[in-house]
Motif scaffolding. Structure first.
Motif, mmCIF file in Angstrom:
data_model
loop_
_atom_site.group_PDB
_atom_site.id
_atom_site.type_symbol
_atom_site.label_atom_id
_atom_site.label_comp_id
_atom_site.label_asym_id
_atom_site.label_seq_id
_atom_site.Cartn_x
_atom_site.Cartn_y
_atom_site.Cartn_z
ATOM 1 N N GLU A 56 0.825 -1.202 0.000
ATOM 2 C CA GLU A 56 0.000 0.000 0.000
ATOM 3 C C GLU A 56 0.862 1.257 0.000
ATOM 4 O O GLU A 56 0.617 2.194 -0.748
ATOM 5 C CB GLU A 56 -0.924 -0.011 1.222
ATOM 6 C CG GLU A 56 -2.013 -1.063 1.173
ATOM 7 C CD GLU A 56 -3.162 -0.650 0.265
ATOM 8 O OE1 GLU A 56 -3.452 0.555 0.174
ATOM 9 O OE2 GLU A 56 -3.752 -1.544 -0.371
ATOM 10 N N ALA A 57 1.897 1.270 0.853
ATOM 11 C CA ALA A 57 2.765 2.440 0.922
ATOM 12 C C ALA A 57 3.515 2.640 -0.391
ATOM 13 O O ALA A 57 3.737 3.771 -0.834
ATOM 14 C CB ALA A 57 3.760 2.288 2.077
ATOM 15 N N THR A 58 3.887 1.540 -1.040
ATOM 16 C CA THR A 58 4.581 1.621 -2.316
ATOM 17 C C THR A 58 3.696 2.246 -3.375
ATOM 18 O O THR A 58 4.153 3.058 -4.193
ATOM 19 C CB THR A 58 5.026 0.220 -2.765
ATOM 20 O OG1 THR A 58 5.871 -0.336 -1.768
ATOM 21 C CG2 THR A 58 5.775 0.276 -4.075
ATOM 22 N N SER A 59 2.415 1.891 -3.397
ATOM 23 C CA SER A 59 1.500 2.404 -4.411
ATOM 24 C C SER A 59 1.406 3.926 -4.367
ATOM 25 O O SER A 59 1.443 4.591 -5.406
ATOM 26 C CB SER A 59 0.104 1.797 -4.218
ATOM 27 O OG SER A 59 0.103 0.428 -4.518
ATOM 28 N N ILE A 60 1.304 4.499 -3.186
ATOM 29 C CA ILE A 60 1.142 5.950 -3.112
ATOM 30 C C ILE A 60 2.424 6.658 -3.522
ATOM 31 O O ILE A 60 2.396 7.681 -4.211
ATOM 32 C CB ILE A 60 0.667 6.391 -1.699
ATOM 33 C CG1 ILE A 60 0.177 7.833 -1.751
ATOM 34 C CG2 ILE A 60 1.749 6.228 -0.653
ATOM 35 C CD1 ILE A 60 -0.543 8.261 -0.481
ATOM 36 N N GLY A 61 3.573 6.100 -3.157
ATOM 37 C CA GLY A 61 4.840 6.692 -3.583
ATOM 38 C C GLY A 61 4.990 6.662 -5.091
ATOM 39 O O GLY A 61 5.449 7.621 -5.721
ATOM 40 N N THR A 62 4.577 5.549 -5.698
ATOM 41 C CA THR A 62 4.643 5.409 -7.147
ATOM 42 C C THR A 62 3.723 6.397 -7.840
ATOM 43 O O THR A 62 4.101 7.048 -8.829
ATOM 44 C CB THR A 62 4.232 3.981 -7.557
ATOM 45 O OG1 THR A 62 5.070 3.055 -6.873
ATOM 46 C CG2 THR A 62 4.364 3.785 -9.045
ATOM 47 N N LEU A 63 2.505 6.529 -7.353
ATOM 48 C CA LEU A 63 1.529 7.408 -7.985
ATOM 49 C C LEU A 63 1.958 8.876 -7.919
ATOM 50 O O LEU A 63 1.716 9.645 -8.851
ATOM 51 C CB LEU A 63 0.155 7.217 -7.337
ATOM 52 C CG LEU A 63 -0.523 5.888 -7.680
ATOM 53 C CD1 LEU A 63 -1.688 5.615 -6.724
ATOM 54 C CD2 LEU A 63 -1.018 5.901 -9.120
ATOM 55 N N VAL A 64 2.604 9.257 -6.844
ATOM 56 C CA VAL A 64 3.123 10.623 -6.750
ATOM 57 C C VAL A 64 4.216 10.833 -7.797
ATOM 58 O O VAL A 64 4.246 11.854 -8.505
ATOM 59 C CB VAL A 64 3.661 10.907 -5.335
ATOM 60 C CG1 VAL A 64 4.442 12.230 -5.320
ATOM 61 C CG2 VAL A 64 2.515 10.978 -4.336
ATOM 62 N N ALA A 65 5.114 9.860 -7.931
ATOM 63 C CA ALA A 65 6.179 9.963 -8.925
ATOM 64 C C ALA A 65 5.597 10.024 -10.342
ATOM 65 O O ALA A 65 6.023 10.838 -11.169
ATOM 66 C CB ALA A 65 7.135 8.780 -8.799
ATOM 67 N N PHE A 66 4.605 9.184 -10.628
ATOM 68 C CA PHE A 66 3.970 9.203 -11.937
ATOM 69 C C PHE A 66 3.307 10.554 -12.205
ATOM 70 O O PHE A 66 3.358 11.074 -13.329
ATOM 71 C CB PHE A 66 2.915 8.094 -12.034
ATOM 72 C CG PHE A 66 3.493 6.711 -12.181
ATOM 73 C CD1 PHE A 66 4.856 6.492 -12.119
ATOM 74 C CD2 PHE A 66 2.654 5.629 -12.392
ATOM 75 C CE1 PHE A 66 5.378 5.216 -12.256
ATOM 76 C CE2 PHE A 66 3.168 4.352 -12.538
ATOM 77 C CZ PHE A 66 4.540 4.144 -12.468
ATOM 78 N N SER A 67 2.651 11.105 -11.200
ATOM 79 C CA SER A 67 1.994 12.404 -11.360
ATOM 80 C C SER A 67 3.010 13.475 -11.745
ATOM 81 O O SER A 67 2.757 14.306 -12.628
ATOM 82 C CB SER A 67 1.287 12.798 -10.059
ATOM 83 O OG SER A 67 0.269 11.877 -9.732
ATOM 84 N N LEU A 68 4.164 13.454 -11.094
ATOM 85 C CA LEU A 68 5.196 14.448 -11.379
ATOM 86 C C LEU A 68 5.753 14.288 -12.791
ATOM 87 O O LEU A 68 6.089 15.274 -13.448
ATOM 88 C CB LEU A 68 6.322 14.344 -10.342
ATOM 89 C CG LEU A 68 5.930 14.724 -8.920
ATOM 90 C CD1 LEU A 68 7.087 14.479 -7.963
ATOM 91 C CD2 LEU A 68 5.498 16.190 -8.856
ATOM 92 N N VAL A 69 5.837 13.053 -13.276
ATOM 93 C CA VAL A 69 6.305 12.829 -14.647
ATOM 94 C C VAL A 69 5.311 13.408 -15.648
ATOM 95 O O VAL A 69 5.702 14.041 -16.634
ATOM 96 C CB VAL A 69 6.523 11.324 -14.905
ATOM 97 C CG1 VAL A 69 6.764 11.053 -16.387
ATOM 98 C CG2 VAL A 69 7.717 10.824 -14.096
#
Length: 465
Positions: A379-392
């Motif tokens: 779960e924690a990994t998913s939110i970190g990934t989604l933030v990174a994707f948003s910034l891209v």
């Protein structure tokens, strides 16, 4: 040094990033096939072998649509990754893209999120690896690793030794060099795709339409909740972007590898999820973390197909650990080269391998895998990934505005609409995550900001230019 708004928002010129990539100390030896294998290897296995059993009860049979929705969200972000990977071919992935477009502070937050995406997801996948190792031992030898030594605290055990072992083995392979790591990854990727094709061929013989009704008992809320959970299984398609300094022709091959790998992974996920649900129903899938092996055993009434699946999962998930660990070390190389983390993370040995970096990351992740439960990690990994994707996605828009004439070997179609859709979908998936996940992420970001202001902001190389 006085920290000003200007310092925090300073960007690193794309030309400087490209020059660093062109004069890297890493070794260029990867063509298109190894790059596709790297991304598929980093992705395929995490969700299907581990998370499907957790997501199916949330969405019901419509978990198939959860994979489609998560794949769609990943696709729009993948197109943005492909454009930036072709324009800024360095090892830092979303971190470097953010540095070039949104500024140092945002880049740091992105890099800190990538530590969550790559480093923590390795641990999460390693935990699932232990489940399938037990399933393989049980079906072949009639033995199980004692629960106390095969599960972390909070899940009935004391320490997950198999999870720690697979991380340390992956780190050992990485120390051998990029050619050796790429060869192992390619073979393991071909094997895991073959095993999943075998699963579909067997599971479809038990297809029962009754298991697909009611198709969506929780409606769109259940589908969206399932998508937020299974998005974890798409983490890794961007792994090729971390090989920007070890690809032979990064401008040409990185965009291709990202898009091709996502297409392969999404197709396999949907086929496996559909045949699994239709064969046994969502209740059976939710009853075991080694859910696919349980499907084959129920469909055939014999143990040998499940044994083959369990063996394939052991190899497949081990390759995910290897490729994602690789991505983590290369991102740290870029952050270290910029002065934001200690210099030893970017030093390489005579094999052009960041040796100390790999040893430190391997050791930390092994401890994490041994001691932290899978659910919280995923779960924690998913939110970190989604933030990174948003910034891209935002980065593509900013770079299109600031440098419209910058050479790009791939252009995201229908921009700015496509990146904006990717951004909206990522934000929507983030909002579908649990409150405890938000709280964990907030603490993680706060720790990251403390580290940045205490260390990175003052040691940034941009201070000396």
């Amino acid at each position: 040094m006085l920290l000003t708004r200007q310092n925090l928002l300073r960007t690193k010129p794309v030309e400087q990033l490209a020059d660093e990539g062109a004069h890297t100390a890493l070794k260029r030896g990867m063509g298109l096939v190894p790059l596709v294998s790297l991304s598929v290897g980093a992705t395929l296995g995490t969700g299907i072998f581990v998370v499907l059993g957790d997501a199916a009860p949330k969405a019901g049979p419509a978990v198939v649509l959860s994979f489609v929705l998560a794949g769609l969200a990943a696709l729009f972000s993948a197109l943005s990754y492909a454009e930036l990977a072709g324009a800024v071919p360095v090892s830092g992935s979303a971190y470097s893209y953010s540095y070039a477009t949104l500024g140092e502070l945002v880049a740091w937050v992105c890099g800190w999120c990538l530590l969550l995406e790559y480093g923590v997801s390795v641990a999460a996948v390693a935990v699932g690896w232990g489940e399938y190792l037990n399933a393989f031992f049980e079906s072949t030898l009639g033995l199980r690793i004692p629960e106390a030594l095969a599960a972390p605290p909070g899940e009935g055990g004391l320490v997950n030794i198999p999870a720690a072992i697979v991380v340390l083995l992956a780190a050992t392979v990485l120390l051998g060099g990029i050619r050796e790591s790429a060869a192992v990854t390619t073979v393991a990727t071909l094997l895991k795709v073959g095993v999943l094709v075998f699963f579909v061929a067997v599971a479809v013989t038990g297809f029962e339409s009754g298991n697909l009704t009611p198709f969506s008992p929780a409606g769109f809320v259940g589908i969206a909740g399932g998508a937020s959970a299974v998005f974890f299984s798409f983490i890794g398609f961007d792994a090729a972007s971390t090989a920007g300094e070890e690809a032979r022709n990064p401008q040409r091959d990185l965009p291709r590898a990202i898009v091709i790998s996502l297409a392969i992974v999404t197709s396999v996920y949907v086929l496996v999820a559909l045949t699994a649900v239709a064969a046994v129903g969502t209740d059976t899938l939710g009853a075991s973390k080694a859910s696919l092996a349980a499907v084959l055993e129920q469909v055939t009434g014999t143990g040998w197909p499940a044994t083959i699946l369990a063996f394939g999962a052991v190899v497949a998930i081990a390759s995910v650990v290897l490729t994602v660990l690789y991505g983590q070390t290369r991102i740290l190389v870029s952050m270290s080269r910029d002065g934001l983390i200690p210099r030893f993370f970017s030093r390489v040995n005579r094999r052009a391998v960041p040796q100390t970096n790999t040893l430190v990351v391997g050791g930390v992740v092994a401890l994490l895998a041994a001691l932290v439960p899978l659910g919280q990690l995923a779960e924690a990994t998913s939110i970190g990934t989604l933030v990174a994707f948003s910034l891209v996605n935002v980065g593509v828009l900013v770079l299109r505005y600031k440098q419209p004439n910058l050479p790009r070997t791939f252009r995201t179609p229908f921009a700015p609409v496509t990146p904006l859709i990717g951004l909206v979908l990522c934000v929507g998936l983030v909002l579908g995550l649990d409150e405890i996940t938000w709280a964990t992420f907030a603490i993680w970001v706060l720790i990251g900001l403390i580290v940045y202001f205490a260390y990175g902001a003052r040691r940034s190389k941009l201070n000396h230019q």
